[in-house]
Design an enzyme around this catalytic site. Sequence first.
Site, PDB file in Angstrom:
ATOM      1  N   SER A  91      37.895  36.190  36.096  1.00 50.69           N
ATOM      2  CA  SER A  91      37.914  36.850  37.098  1.00 50.69           C
ATOM      3  C   SER A  91      39.431  37.031  37.456  1.00 50.69           C
ATOM      4  CB  SER A  91      37.389  36.094  38.554  1.00 50.69           C
ATOM      5  OG  SER A  91      38.194  34.852  38.781  1.00 50.69           O
ATOM      6  N   ASP A 133      42.618  36.178  40.412  1.00 51.55           N
ATOM      7  CA  ASP A 133      42.896  34.747  41.143  1.00 51.55           C
ATOM      8  C   ASP A 133      42.086  34.460  42.150  1.00 51.55           C
ATOM      9  OD1 ASP A 133      45.371  34.178  39.587  1.00 51.55           O
ATOM     10  OD2 ASP A 133      46.230  36.232  39.967  1.00 51.55           O
ATOM     11  N   GLY A 134      41.101  35.376  42.800  1.00 54.91           N
ATOM     12  CA  GLY A 134      40.259  35.386  43.811  1.00 54.91           C
ATOM     13  C   GLY A 134      39.305  34.101  43.564  1.00 54.91           C
ATOM     14  N   ARG A 154      42.802  50.255  43.095  1.00 55.80           N
ATOM     15  CA  ARG A 154      42.412  49.132  42.255  1.00 55.80           C
ATOM     16  C   ARG A 154      42.159  49.789  40.567  1.00 55.80           C
ATOM     17  NH1 ARG A 154      41.634  44.119  42.462  1.00 55.80           N
ATOM     18  NH2 ARG A 154      41.974  42.762  44.458  1.00 55.80           N
ATOM     19  N   GLY A 170      46.501  36.105  46.790  1.00 51.07           N
ATOM     20  CA  GLY A 170      45.921  37.598  46.700  1.00 51.07           C
ATOM     21  C   GLY A 170      44.971  37.893  47.846  1.00 51.07           C
ATOM     22  N   GLU A 171      44.415  36.946  48.706  1.00 56.18           N
ATOM     23  CA  GLU A 171      43.356  36.920  49.466  1.00 56.18           C
ATOM     24  C   GLU A 171      44.072  37.254  51.015  1.00 56.18           C
ATOM     25  OE1 GLU A 171      40.125  37.341  48.853  1.00 56.18           O
ATOM     26  OE2 GLU A 171      41.186  37.094  46.774  1.00 56.18           O
TER      27      GLU A 171
END
Length: 504
Positions: free
Chosen positions: A201, A203-204, A298, A471-472
């Site tokens: 994935s 970094d989430g 994105r 990143g969230e």
Amino acid sequence: MSADEVPADASAAKMAASDLGELSPDSSLAVGNNVTLTLQSDALFVNDPKTKKDVRYCGLQVVASTASQSIPFYDILSAQISDSALILKYAKPVVKDDYTPSTLTYALDNGQTPPAKAEAWVEQLLKSAYGQAQRNKRLRVLINPHGGKGYAKDLYNEYAAPMFEAAGCKVDVEVTKYSGHATDIAEKMDIDAYDAILCCSGDGLPYEVLNGFAKRADAAEALAKVAIAMVPGGSGNAMAWNLFGTNSVSLTALNIIKGLRTPLDLVSLTQPGTRTLSFLSQSYGMIAESDLGTEHLRWMGAARFTFGFLTRLLRQVTYPCDISFKLETDSKQVMKERYLEYKKQKPPLRPIGCSEEVIGQGLPALKYGTVDDAVPSDWQTISTDTLSNFYAGNMAIMSADVNFFPAAAPNDGLIDVVMIDGAIGRMRALSMMTALEKGGFFDYPEVEVRKVHAYRLVPRGGKDGYISVDGERIPWQPFQVEVHPGLGTVLSKSGHLYEAQGPI
């Protein structure tokens, strides 16, 4: 082309028999078809005298290509003896930073090479190939089906899975089904059944896994026992860039196979009534908006961050706030000197399992309280109306070309903080952004850098906005952060340095 007919490169072809004579007799193994396998200082040399074919140009012989070759120990995946045959599997370079598993099979003559000698040679090869890395890792793989523009699962199956199979890893794969699914999996998983949990994935997913472990009663034990690693499958992939220095799925898989169990500083972040863990970064201001405020872009990949940054830079947006911190140093020269000393240290590898002190233990107590408590009296406070960027991190870079902290280390016990004032002007800001990619950003006098033990940020001047943690997005509220030295465990290439380190 059959697997045992891999052509030699030029350097391997130059290795003469005289080189082999200098080695211990136990380092060489004679196998079928007059082939000799020799363990050298950093590679396995396959001395195969048979000629494959003449390479010709305009009817003239140019060179005779042989099957001899040199395979770096790092690329050796597995070796075993089965049915009087030696089977070697290794990561074969295909193009730059891309590998594929390949197999060499050689017959063994028990009369010429006793089984005990062959087994001892194989063990010596594997010790050279793995060093302090754990063999045959047990891997829990979580795949975000929406990562990598929806290709994360395909990338894993094509480029990573074959490498893990060739290395003899035990793999358990699951595709996440909803946001927060990785948190639920980590919270309930059997931490004695796996050596590492891999997030295919961006970094989430690592962020979710960490906070799944944090919810457990034995959080500290889980974070010490189960290493976390990333198979690049998103747009940023900062964890892979920092720990392995690559965005290649196949090379990352090789680095995971050879990965060293490395302690990683984590931080606790508190907001009113909540506590979460962070491994990468916390940002407020232009960086946070450039990341979180461009989710609708994105499709642009990593370029969306640059686009978001430039549009906000041209508007000269500023972000008022109050920032308090427990300072260690704000001297860039001191940071450089300490980092260079840190590099010389022996890697503090984490043993398999965990120490008795953390068995059954939860998260460590907060040394500086929460954001709801009064700011400690020995902290410094800055109040600003003109801040453009605030970025705090545990790792050196936030993406492939954005290097904030060349003096960062996985376990130095400190948080790196960068602050930039918005009054510097557009052209100077553009120059600094270029320096993020090419080096030199750290040394700009306008870039304020601090190493701190803890800090608090209180946003002002608005009812809502962007605050980013790994990143969230988190709520637009005051938050406080403190570091927990070596609380987490990751797999890394070096055992104590970031591979994506910039000039220092």
